[in-house]
Design an enzyme around this catalytic site. Structure first.
Site, PDB file in Angstrom:
ATOM      1  N   GLU A  54       0.943  -1.123  -0.170  1.00  0.00           N
ATOM      2  CA  GLU A  54       0.055   0.026   0.196  1.00  0.00           C
ATOM      3  C   GLU A  54       0.931   1.282   0.075  1.00  0.00           C
ATOM      4  OE1 GLU A  54      -1.014   0.924   4.683  1.00  0.00           O
ATOM      5  OE2 GLU A  54      -1.865  -0.950   3.860  1.00  0.00           O
ATOM      6  N   HIS A 106       1.462   1.919   9.351  1.00  0.00           N
ATOM      7  CA  HIS A 106       0.347   1.153   9.498  1.00  0.00           C
ATOM      8  C   HIS A 106       0.770  -0.235  10.095  1.00  0.00           C
ATOM      9  CE1 HIS A 106      -3.359  -0.960   7.483  1.00  0.00           C
ATOM     10  NE2 HIS A 106      -3.267  -1.128   8.508  1.00  0.00           N
TER      11      HIS A 106
END
Length: 163
Positions: A54, A106
């Site tokens: 991502e 994250h």
């Protein structure tokens, strides 16, 4: 929502074309606002991390804050401490002398404690020369953090408060 803040950190940008972050930037600036965008490379650089690829993004108000660099993903090839490497970018407040670094991460819920601790333990020296450094992002965990991990997660923020 972005226009309420000077800097906004975004995780889980999954659009491989790179168009979604730019469209969001256009929408934010449609009213005459002047926001900029720093977009990371795709995370999940090691072979065992490819299912977690991502990007991160920082949207920032260019009237109040300037980007000091283009941001980088933490170099993690030697150790593979992170499933999704943190994105580090430097900023400076335009009306004053405050300079700061944001570390956007994250975490993987199963590895969050280790990943949070690894930022300071393995990479703290790389950001220590900046006046301010703080971790931001999605710091989710499936278990309770240890005292060491909590100490590492807050040490950069506490250090900035003492200066």
């Amino acid at each position: 929502i972005i226009r309420k803040y000077d800097v906004v950190a975004v995780q889980e940008v999954s659009d491989v074309t790179g168009q979604a972050p730019l469209k969001l930037l256009d929408a934010v600036n449609a009213d005459g606002s002047a926001y900029g965008l720093l977009l990371s490379e795709r995370t999940g650089q090691q072979a065992d991390d490819h299912t977690s690829q991502e990007q991160y993004a920082f949207y920032y108000n260019t009237r109040t804050v300037g980007a000091r660099d283009n941001g980088i993903l933490f170099p993690d090839g030697d150790h593979d401490y992170f499933q999704r490497e943190p994105f580090v970018a430097g900023f400076a407040v335009k009306a004053g002398s405050l300079r700061f670094v944001l570390i956007d991460i994250h975490t993987m819920p199963e590895r969050a404690v280790e990943e949070i601790a690894a930022i300071q333990r393995q990479h703290g020296g790389r950001v220590a020369h900046f006046e301010r450094a703080s971790q931001v992002g999605e710091l989710s965990s499936t278990r309770r953090p240890t005292e060491e991990a909590m100490r590492c997660a807050t040490c950069m923020t506490w250090a900035s408060l003492r200066k």
